[in-house]
Design an enzyme around this catalytic site. Structure first.
Site, PDB file in Angstrom:
ATOM      1  N   LYS A  23      -2.555   3.514   7.315  1.00  0.00           N
ATOM      2  CA  LYS A  23      -3.459   4.448   6.648  1.00  0.00           C
ATOM      3  C   LYS A  23      -4.426   5.041   7.649  1.00  0.00           C
ATOM      4  CE  LYS A  23      -7.167   4.301   3.292  1.00  0.00           C
ATOM      5  NZ  LYS A  23      -7.951   3.468   2.429  1.00  0.00           N
ATOM      6  N   LYS A  47      -5.357  -0.024   9.265  1.00  0.00           N
ATOM      7  CA  LYS A  47      -6.252   0.940   8.627  1.00  0.00           C
ATOM      8  C   LYS A  47      -7.233   1.432   9.682  1.00  0.00           C
ATOM      9  CE  LYS A  47      -9.603   1.674   4.971  1.00  0.00           C
ATOM     10  NZ  LYS A  47     -10.216   1.155   3.755  1.00  0.00           N
TER      11      LYS A  47
END
Ligand code: PBG
Length: 341
Positions: free
Chosen positions: A267, A207
């Site tokens: 992400k 992330k």
């Protein structure tokens, strides 16, 4: 000198003609390498404790649902084939604290939502976000010390409580998005000890500290706060990853796999296709990718202005993420895509 008229008869030396495989819908569908199906989509949804369903200003087309509205929408999208949702709460300011205790209130908004969804639509797979930002008065995913440091191990303790509360309420999958070190292993241990060995962990493995999350923080009112008078870091770059890095994603992957993650995630998605590919090649676990709020908004706003063909661009963006190697995609377009496919 050729005896053939190339324009009329073709070049005898041109044996391979890739266009032969593109000449009709039937042949193209046979030669297609990547497919997109509704089973590969997860729908992220927003929720608040109020009684009305409110359009989210920072994310046109998305709604902050009441519990009632959320349940109705979950049932509606289930009929379209969307059987996996993630729920994100907007928490009342009054419930936010520096250590985020509301995150593991078993009667909090998310546990209530899980129970209501499971009652109304038992076959919907409910995924919850594990992180403190909606509950933390400082707006960070972890506890902020007086010094401004985001405390790792203390935060992991709270995340374990949060994951356990969600599992007890009936969550099928918990998804730690906080990027603290060691949280996957600790959550796995606590869930197993408490009898939840079947609850999956979908780890936000890579992330990134991304500007593409801006509209989401507007939706939840969860941006790092600066008003406390203490030194609150204004971004998340001491725990979320540097957008420049890909080897570091493989290091996170190795750790999450070793700690028992069931699904690993990248992400954002679109700007990080190489990272999706790298994880795909390095693991046998399913790989998820999150097409985040900023990616949604770029397409949505251009489409709303009449500048892009929404349906074609959305499907192409998702197919690109699949082609890079994602098995499953979190996308705000999920219900629309289900209608189009
Ligand atoms: C918070 C969280 C964020 C998103 C999902 N979980 C925001 C952040 O890390 O600041 C972003 C999702 C999106 O932008 O669509 N832990």
């Amino acid at each position: 000198m050729s005896t053939f008229d190339l324009a009329a008869g073709g070049d005898p030396d041109l044996i391979s003609r890739p266009r032969r495989n593109r000449q009709s819908p039937a042949i193209r569908s046979m030669c297609r390498e990547t497919r997109l199906g509704v089973g590969q989509l997860i729908y992220p949804m927003f929720l608040h404790a109020e009684g009305d369903d409110v359009p989210i200003a920072s994310m046109p087309g998305q709604t902050r649902w009441s519990l009632e509205g959320l349940v109705a929408e979950v049932k509606r999208v289930y009929e379209l084939g969307i059987d996996k949702v993630v729920v994100f709460p907007k928490v009342d300011e009054a419930l936010k604290t520096r250590t985020g205790e509301e995150a593991f209130n078993i009667d909090g908004l998310i546990p209530q939502a899980i129970r209501r969804i499971k009652d109304a639509s038992p076959d919907t797979c409910v995924i919850t976000d594990i992180a403190l930002d909606p509950y933390n008065s400082d707006g960070h995913d972890g506890i902020v010390a007086d010094s401004g440091e985001i405390l790792n191990d203390e935060t992991v303790g709270v995340l374990c409580e949060q994951a356990l509360a969600h599992a007890r309420a009936g969550a099928d999958i918990v998804a730690p998005s906080d990027m603290m070190d060691g949280r996957v292993g600790s959550i796995r241990a606590v869930l197993d000890q408490e009898g939840f060995s079947q609850t999956l962990i979908m780890a936000y493995t890579a992330k990134y500290a991304s500007a593409y999350y801006g509209p989401f923080r507007g939706a939840l009112d969860s941006a790092p706060s600066v008003s406390s008078g203490r030194p609150i870091p204004k971004d998340k770059s001491t725990y979320q990853m540097d957008p420049a890095n890909v080897r570091e994603a493989l290091r996170e992957l190795e750790l999450d796999e070793g700690e028992g993650a069931d699904i690993v995630m990248v992400k954002p998605a679109g700007p990080y296709l190489d990272v999706i590919r790298a994880l795909r090649e390095a693991t046998n676990l399913p790989v998820a990718a999150y097409q985040v709020s900023g990616e949604y908004l770029m397409i949505k706003s251009a489409a709303d202005a009449g500048w892009l063909d929404e349906k074609r661009v959305v499907l192409e963006s998702l197919l690109g993420i699949r082609r890079a190697g994602a098995d499953v995609i979190l996308t705000y377009f999920a219900p629309q895509v289900a209608e189009w496919l």
